[in-house]
Design a protein around this motif. Structure first.
Motif, mmCIF file in Angstrom:
data_model
loop_
_atom_site.group_PDB
_atom_site.id
_atom_site.type_symbol
_atom_site.label_atom_id
_atom_site.label_comp_id
_atom_site.label_asym_id
_atom_site.label_seq_id
_atom_site.Cartn_x
_atom_site.Cartn_y
_atom_site.Cartn_z
ATOM 1 N N LYS A 36 0.829 -1.207 0.000
ATOM 2 C CA LYS A 36 0.000 0.000 0.000
ATOM 3 C C LYS A 36 0.865 1.260 0.000
ATOM 4 O O LYS A 36 0.470 2.286 -0.542
ATOM 5 C CB LYS A 36 -0.938 0.005 1.214
ATOM 6 N N LYS A 39 2.076 1.712 -3.612
ATOM 7 C CA LYS A 39 0.999 2.277 -4.441
ATOM 8 C C LYS A 39 0.725 3.734 -4.067
ATOM 9 O O LYS A 39 0.608 4.601 -4.933
ATOM 10 C CB LYS A 39 -0.304 1.475 -4.245
ATOM 11 N N ASN A 64 -3.967 -1.460 6.120
ATOM 12 C CA ASN A 64 -2.674 -0.849 5.838
ATOM 13 C C ASN A 64 -2.861 0.357 4.929
ATOM 14 O O ASN A 64 -2.186 1.371 5.069
ATOM 15 C CB ASN A 64 -1.760 -1.866 5.154
ATOM 16 N N THR A 176 -4.622 -5.855 -7.287
ATOM 17 C CA THR A 176 -3.838 -4.804 -7.938
ATOM 18 C C THR A 176 -2.363 -5.186 -8.032
ATOM 19 O O THR A 176 -1.729 -4.985 -9.069
ATOM 20 C CB THR A 176 -3.972 -3.478 -7.166
ATOM 21 N N THR A 177 -1.823 -5.738 -6.955
ATOM 22 C CA THR A 177 -0.425 -6.164 -6.953
ATOM 23 C C THR A 177 -0.196 -7.185 -8.064
ATOM 24 O O THR A 177 0.738 -7.062 -8.859
ATOM 25 C CB THR A 177 -0.065 -6.771 -5.587
ATOM 26 N N ASP A 265 2.361 -11.510 8.899
ATOM 27 C CA ASP A 265 1.120 -11.354 9.663
ATOM 28 C C ASP A 265 0.101 -12.385 9.200
ATOM 29 O O ASP A 265 0.193 -12.876 8.074
ATOM 30 C CB ASP A 265 0.564 -9.935 9.468
ATOM 31 N N GLY A 297 2.739 -4.754 5.931
ATOM 32 C CA GLY A 297 1.743 -4.813 6.983
ATOM 33 C C GLY A 297 2.359 -5.028 8.354
ATOM 34 O O GLY A 297 1.806 -5.758 9.181
HETATM 35 C C1 LIG Z 1 -3.541 -5.156 0.641
HETATM 36 C C2 LIG Z 1 -2.492 -6.140 0.943
HETATM 37 C C3 LIG Z 1 -2.267 -7.250 0.109
HETATM 38 C C4 LIG Z 1 -3.071 -7.517 -1.126
HETATM 39 O O1 LIG Z 1 -2.662 -6.671 -2.186
HETATM 40 P P1 LIG Z 1 -3.640 -6.357 -3.386
HETATM 41 O O2 LIG Z 1 -2.877 -5.459 -4.261
HETATM 42 O O3 LIG Z 1 -4.845 -5.687 -2.785
HETATM 43 O O4 LIG Z 1 -4.010 -7.643 -4.006
HETATM 44 C C5 LIG Z 1 -1.258 -8.129 0.440
HETATM 45 N N1 LIG Z 1 -0.514 -7.937 1.552
HETATM 46 C C6 LIG Z 1 -0.696 -6.886 2.373
HETATM 47 C C7 LIG Z 1 0.153 -6.762 3.572
HETATM 48 C C8 LIG Z 1 -1.694 -5.945 2.099
HETATM 49 O O5 LIG Z 1 -1.874 -4.909 2.929
#
Ligand SMILES: *Cc1c(COP(=O)(O)O)cnc(C)c1O
Length: 312
Positions: A36, A39, A64, A176-177, A265, A297
Motif C-alpha cells: 500500500k 501504491k 494498511n 492490484t499487486t 502477519d 503490513g
Molecule cells: C492489501 C495487501 C495485500 C493484497 O494486495 P492487493 O494489491 O490488494 O491484491 C497483500 N498484503 C498486504 C500486507 C496488504 O496490505
C-alpha cells in the motif's frame, strides 16, 4: 518522493530443494512499508499534478491502506477523509495510527459505501474543496503501475545477481499487486510464473477482477490484451475468508521470525506464505528459484503477537 528499490534476500527455507528469496516490500521507505505504501507513493505523485486540496479514500480502519494514506496526507498537510465499513471497525494498531494522523473517519454499513462516497465527494465540493479520490486498497491503473515498477526492480536484480526466478508468489487481495506483476511480465516478454495466493476472494470473481485491471491498464496504454488463463489466482487457502487464519499459519509466522528474523502477519503475508508452501507441496514443485514478495503490513504483526506467544 524518489525511492530506490526494496531489497531481495535469500531465505533459509528449503522446501522440496527449492531456493527461496524474498522481496522485502515491507521495507518500502514510508509509513511502515508494504504494497500500500508503494501504491500510495504514486497516488500522491499524481495528486501533486492536480489542484486537489484533500484526499478521500475507503477502507477498514484496520487496513494498511488507510494508515498509509492518512500518514502521507498528514505529511503534505492535506485533509484526509476515510469512509470505513462499520463491520470491521475494531481498534487495531493501524486504526490508532490513522487517528494519530488526524484523518476524519466516517463509518457506514458496507452495503452503503458506494453511495456514501458519492455523497461525501459532493459535500466536499460544495464546501469549496477539490477532493482526490483513491479507491480502496489503492486499486486502479496507478496501483497497477506500482507493481509494474516492482517487476522492473526484480528484473534488475536478476541481471545484477545472475539468479533467475522461476516463480513469483505473493498474497493477492484486491488483485492490484498481481495485475501490476502480470503487466510487468507481459511488457518485458518474461516467462516467470506469477502465482497469487488469495487471502479472501474466491474464483471466478477474483480472477475476473485481475483480468479487468490488467485489461484496463493495457487497453489504456498499450492496446495489447491477455486471456484470463494467464492469470493464476489460487483460492484454495482463503479458509473462512478475509481475516481468518489457523494454527499452521501461526507456526509459519513463528518459523519465519525465528529462522530469518522477518515478521509476517496472519491476515496477508503469513497466510500467503503458508498457501505458497501448500501449493508447492501439492504441485510437487522442486529445484526452482522462488521469489515471495513480502507485501508488508508490519503493524498487523503486533496486533497478533499474543497469539504467537499463546501458541494460538
Ligand atoms: C492489501 C495487501 C495485500 C493484497 O494486495 P492487493 O494489491 O490488494 O491484491 C497483500 N498484503 C498486504 C500486507 C496488504 O496490505
Amino acid at each position: 518522493m524518489d525511492f530506490d528499490y526494496t531489497p531481495i534476500q535469500i531465505l533459509s527455507e528449503n522446501l522440496n530443494n527449492n531456493t527461496f528469496y524474498m522481496k522485502r516490500d515491507d521495507l518500502f521507505q514510508v509509513s511502515f512499508g508494504g504494497n500500500k505504501a508503494r501504491k500510495a507513493t504514486l497516488f500522491f505523485e499524481d495528486i501533486r499534478k492536480t489542484s486537489a486540496d484533500c484526499v478521500l479514500t475507503y477502507g477498514a480502519s484496520s487496513s494498511n491502506h488507510c494508515r498509509i494514506i492518512a500518514n502521507i496526507a498528514a505529511s503534505k498537510r492535506l485533509p484526509c477523509y476515510i469512509i470505513s465499513p462499520i463491520e470491521s471497525s475494531h481498534t487495531t494498531t493501524n486504526s490508532k495510527l490513522v487517528n494519530l494522523f488526524g484523518a476524519s473517519v466516517e463509518y457506514c454499513p458496507v452495503s452503503k459505501v458506494k453511495s456514501i462516497i458519492k455523497l461525501k465527494l459532493s459535500e466536499l465540493k460544495a464546501q469549496g474543496y477539490a477532493p482526490y479520490f483513491i479507491q480502496g486498497g489503492g486499486h486502479g491503473n496507478i496501483g497497477t503501475q506500482a507493481y509494474l515498477n516492482a517487476y522492473s526492480e526484480i528484473l534488475k536484480y536478476e541481471r545484477k545477481s545472475g539468479v533467475n526466478f522461476d516463480y513469483i508468489f505473493h498474497t493477492s487481495g484486491t488483485g492490484t499487486t498481481q495485475s501490476g506483476l502480470i503487466v510487468g511480465k507481459l511488457i518485458n516478454d518474461d516467462d516467470k510464473k506469477i502465482i497469487g495466493i488469495s487471502n479472501a476472494r474466491k474464483n471466478p470473481q477474483g480472477t475476473k477482477v485481475i483480468y479487468e485491471s490488467v485489461d484496463s491498464y493495457l487497453v489504456n496504454r498499450l492496446r495489447k490484451s491477455i486471456s484470463s488463463e494467464q492469470i493464476v489466482l489460487v483460492d484454495d487457502y482463503v479458509l473462512d475468508g478475509y481475516g481468518s487464519y489457523n494454527k499452521k499459519i501461526i507456526s509459519v509466522i513463528f518459523d519465519m521470525l525465528k529462522n530469518d528474523g522477518i515478521p509476517l502477519d496472519p491476515i496477508y503475508t503469513g497466510k500467503g506464505y503458508w498457501g505458497m508452501k501448500e501449493y508447492i507441496k501439492t504441485n510437487n514443485i522442486s529445484d526452482k528459484n522462488i521469489l515471495f514478495i513480502h507485501t508488508g503490513g508490519t503493524p498487523l504483526f503486533f496486533d497478533h503477537l499474543e497469539e504467537l506467544f499463546n501458541g494460538y
